[in-house]
Design a protein around this motif. Structure first.
Motif, PDB file in Angstrom:
ATOM      1  N   LYS B 242     -24.622   6.329   4.336  1.00  0.00           N
ATOM      2  CA  LYS B 242     -23.438   6.670   3.815  1.00  0.00           C
ATOM      3  C   LYS B 242     -23.848   6.612   2.386  1.00  0.00           C
ATOM      4  O   LYS B 242     -24.624   5.899   2.066  1.00  0.00           O
ATOM      5  CB  LYS B 242     -21.810   5.481   3.768  1.00  0.00           C
ATOM      6  CG  LYS B 242     -21.028   6.066   2.372  1.00  0.00           C
ATOM      7  CD  LYS B 242     -20.501   5.119   2.914  1.00  0.00           C
ATOM      8  CE  LYS B 242     -18.853   4.783   2.051  1.00  0.00           C
ATOM      9  NZ  LYS B 242     -17.503   4.418   2.299  1.00  0.00           N
ATOM     10  N   ASP B 243     -23.293   7.494   1.093  1.00  0.00           N
ATOM     11  CA  ASP B 243     -23.747   7.330   0.006  1.00  0.00           C
ATOM     12  C   ASP B 243     -22.542   7.965  -1.504  1.00  0.00           C
ATOM     13  O   ASP B 243     -22.845   9.082  -1.569  1.00  0.00           O
ATOM     14  CB  ASP B 243     -25.239   8.203  -0.295  1.00  0.00           C
ATOM     15  CG  ASP B 243     -25.360   7.606  -1.606  1.00  0.00           C
ATOM     16  OD1 ASP B 243     -24.788   7.523  -2.823  1.00  0.00           O
ATOM     17  OD2 ASP B 243     -26.850   8.687  -1.869  1.00  0.00           O
ATOM     18  N   ALA B 244     -22.049   6.947  -1.255  1.00  0.00           N
ATOM     19  CA  ALA B 244     -20.869   7.345  -2.260  1.00  0.00           C
ATOM     20  C   ALA B 244     -21.156   6.636  -4.323  1.00  0.00           C
ATOM     21  O   ALA B 244     -20.150   6.171  -4.263  1.00  0.00           O
ATOM     22  CB  ALA B 244     -19.502   6.268  -1.817  1.00  0.00           C
ATOM     23  N   SER B 245     -22.490   6.317  -4.169  1.00  0.00           N
ATOM     24  CA  SER B 245     -22.313   6.343  -5.279  1.00  0.00           C
ATOM     25  C   SER B 245     -22.350   7.313  -6.292  1.00  0.00           C
ATOM     26  O   SER B 245     -21.916   6.499  -7.637  1.00  0.00           O
ATOM     27  CB  SER B 245     -24.009   5.745  -5.668  1.00  0.00           C
ATOM     28  OG  SER B 245     -25.202   6.455  -5.356  1.00  0.00           O
ATOM     29  N   LYS B 246     -21.988   8.355  -6.403  1.00  0.00           N
ATOM     30  CA  LYS B 246     -21.745   9.479  -6.730  1.00  0.00           C
ATOM     31  C   LYS B 246     -20.874   9.623  -7.277  1.00  0.00           C
ATOM     32  O   LYS B 246     -19.720  10.153  -7.789  1.00  0.00           O
ATOM     33  CB  LYS B 246     -22.668  10.640  -6.792  1.00  0.00           C
ATOM     34  CG  LYS B 246     -24.138  10.836  -6.319  1.00  0.00           C
ATOM     35  CD  LYS B 246     -24.724  11.095  -7.831  1.00  0.00           C
ATOM     36  CE  LYS B 246     -26.404  11.158  -7.905  1.00  0.00           C
ATOM     37  NZ  LYS B 246     -26.626   9.141  -7.283  1.00  0.00           N
TER      38      LYS B 246
END
Ligand code: TPP
Ligand code: SF4
Lengths: 351, 249
Positions: B242-246
């Motif tokens: 998961k990469d919700a950093s953007k």
């Protein structure tokens, strides 16, 4: 002086904690302590300028460990719970005492064992006063008997916790927590800076690294660690004994009670005196350290220890008196509190 | 002479107690390098678990909190809530996190606590002598599963990186390993990402590291690396979960 209000015990205590600069509250709801987290949750939203932080923890296990983390940073923090939750916090109590962490824990007693009831009781004396968790450690335990005293001891709890780097338990019960009394709420306190709290974790900028650690490294090191802790407990025991003694000089019978039971005993003492029975009273306020000194040198008098338990504090009284045969116990289990008249009947049996 | 490698400055001179071939030491060094690179030494608090890494306060010259077994995420919560300006790292093993402290890590994720978590998955209890962990593979021998872990009695291995990826409060979740120089470089990149997200004030950032425990596995160090690449990664696939950093939050 702060302002005079008419307030419930739990809520007054929470307000007093906020004014003592305790802006961090971590807790898990349990009757009869839930008004404390509820008070903090509301204050966090209603008083944004005061920077109050409330976290409803998933369990008391977590709540106590959150408090441990929070106080390690040099900020004041606390939790409030009742017996079953206090049980879950015991590992953390042992840890915080070993790690020199100045946590404050409110324990509102209700009758156990097991799931129990939600009325008033004093059956958690052992778990608060005798340690409850593992290893050789002590909690400082304070037992108020009025809403006013709850507010005052709440303030003192933070100061004592920081002075000795040790957890303090404020031991109350359902009656004190739920009753309303008129009370002078203390003023806001000037707080020590987090950097000035012993060993606080504030980042090592400009100083040596600090650590919170309770991991042993062999018998020699661990004995030394323990002896240092014992020296801390000795300092507390020598300096922080609190109690109230009334009508002692001419008394033939001395009542011994703490918390809400002490209120009832005070009335019973008055009734007895009106009937010409010479009754005095010792009310321990610090349960650890126990006020042994209050019993020193008293001979030829009878002691009646009254508790909402099967007999817990009475053991400490027996250790403190000259002759333990002078000590009689009267207790009530299950959540009812004996009336002054019932206590008076017990007094009369000793005459 | 040109210096091509130096010991990270945050390291003390203490010698670790880790066995030869242990993954803790490799990750520990990456943490130290990143603390230097991101200048976290003076403003950081490291929260350690009970397990083989429980003497880590001796290795890092900065403020350390040695938590109770399983409770590091709760204590890290207390620290970060008390002082959000600090960088807080929560480091845990699989017994510590997935068994004793499953509630604490899940609820830290539920609340979207703003700290970074490093999870050392070595599929066993190292410190206490090789007992079964919730992450132990089916059939894997452990001292409390002497004939191999079986589902009937002990259920199934837990995939933490995937589990954390399902949580709205988690901003980043990745599984990496340290079995080769390339994998070590990827591990460092993941840790750096997790640390930077915390510095940006984002939610909980999570990095799981598949880590060799030659002692607990009763395996040669090199064999342990093969075991990770060939066996563990079958149940615990590497990669960003998961990469919700953007995303806006
Ligand atoms: C409450 C409690 N229960 C059990 C233990 C014993 N114990 C210490 S470490 C550990 C497991 C460590 O395994 P892991 O978290 O996987 O870390 P590793 O040693 O493999 O790095 C256990 C069971 C303890 N310290 N405290
Ligand atoms: S027992 Fe395993 S995890 Fe612990 S130090 Fe040795 S190799 Fe590392």
């Amino acid at each position: 002086m702060g302002e005079k209000v008419f307030m419930q015990g739990n809520q007054a205590m929470a307000e007093s904690a906020i004014r003592a600069g305790c802006k961090l509250f971590f807790g898990y709801p349990i009757t009869p302590s839930s008004e404390v987290p509820e008070y903090y949750a509301k204050a966090m939203k209603d008083r944004p300028e005061e920077n109050i932080m409330f976290v409803q923890a998933e369990t008391e296990v977590a709540a106590f460990n959150m408090v441990a983390g929070a106080v390690s940073t040099g900020h004041r923090a606390m939790t409030a719970t009742a017996g079953p939750g206090f049980d879950l916090g015991q590992e953390a109590m042992s840890f915080m005492s070993a790690a020199d962490l100045p946590a404050v824990v409110v324990e509102v007693q209700r009758p156990g064992p097991g799931d129990g009831e939600i009325l008033a009781a004093q059956g958690d004396y052992f778990s608060a006063v005798k340690g409850g968790g593992h290893g050789d450690y002590n909690n400082l335990v304070l037992a108020p008997y009025s809403v006013q005293e709850m507010c005052e001891l709440m303030q003192e709890s933070f100061e004592l916790a920081e002075k000795y780097c040790n957890p303090v338990v404020l031991l109350t019960d359902a009656t004190l927590a739920k009753m309303r009394e008129s009370v002078v709420i203390p003023d806001y306190k000037e707080l020590p800076k987090p950097e000035d709290i012993t060993n606080s974790l504030t980042g090592k900028k400009g100083r040596e690294a600090h650590k919170v650690a309770t991991c042993g490294d062999g018998a020699v090191q661990w004995e030394e660690f323990n002896l240092r802790l014992q020296a801390k407990y000795k300092r507390i025991a020598e300096n922080e004994v609190r109690y109230e003694a009334k009508n002692m000089d001419d008394a033939d019978i001395i009542l011994v009670a703490y918390g809400s039971m002490a209120r009832v005993c005070e009335s019973a003492m008055k009734m007895a005196r009106e009937e010409g029975i010479k009754v005095g009273m010792i009310r321990p306020i610090s349960l650890w350290p126990f006020p042994d000194v209050a019993f020193e040198g008293i001979t030829g008098k009878k002691f009646l220890v009254v508790e909402l338990s099967a007999g817990q504090m009475v053991q400490d009284v027996k250790l403190a008196v000259e002759n333990k045969r002078d000590v009689t116990f009267f207790g009530k289990l299950g959540g009812t509190t004996p009336s002054p008249k019932v206590v008076l009947e017990q007094i009369k049996k000793l005459v | 002479m040109k210096t091509i490698y130096e010991k990270p400055q945050v390291f003390t001179d203490a010698i670790t107690t880790y066995c030869g071939g242990c993954g803790h030491g490799i990750v520990g060094k990456l943490i130290a390098e990143l603390i230097d690179e991101l200048k976290l030494q003076e403003n950081g608090i490291l929260v350690w678990p009970i397990g083989c890494s429980c003497l880590s306060d001796r290795y890092y010259d900065m403020d350390n909190f040695m938590a109770l077994h399983g409770r590091a995420p709760a204590s890290a919560t207390g620290i970060k809530r008390a002082d959000p300006s600090k960088f807080v790292l929560c480091y845990q093993g699989d017994g510590d996190m997935v068994s004793e402290g499953m509630a604490e890590i899940m609820h830290a994720a539920i609340r979207s606590e703003k700290f970074s978590v490093i999870f050392i998955n070595n599929a066993i209890y190292g410190m206490t002598g090789g007992q079964m962990a919730p992450t132990t593979m089916l059939g894997q021998v452990a001292s409390t599963a002497p004939y191999g872990r079986e589902t009937l009695n002990s259920g199934y291995p837990v995939q933490m990186a995937e589990l954390m990826a399902t949580m709205p409060g988690v901003v980043y979740s990745e599984r990496v390993t340290v079995t080769s120089p390339a994998n070590v470089a990827k591990c460092k990149k993941a840790l750096k990402k997790a640390f930077e997200l915390q510095l940006e004030g984002k939610g909980l950032s999570f990095v799981e590291v598949l880590s060799p425990c030659p002692t607990g596995w009763k395996m040669a160090a090199t064999k342990s690396l093969d075991y990770i690449d060939e066996v563990l990664t079958q149940v615990y696939p590497l990669g960003v979960k998961k990469d919700a950093s953007k995303e806006e939050n």
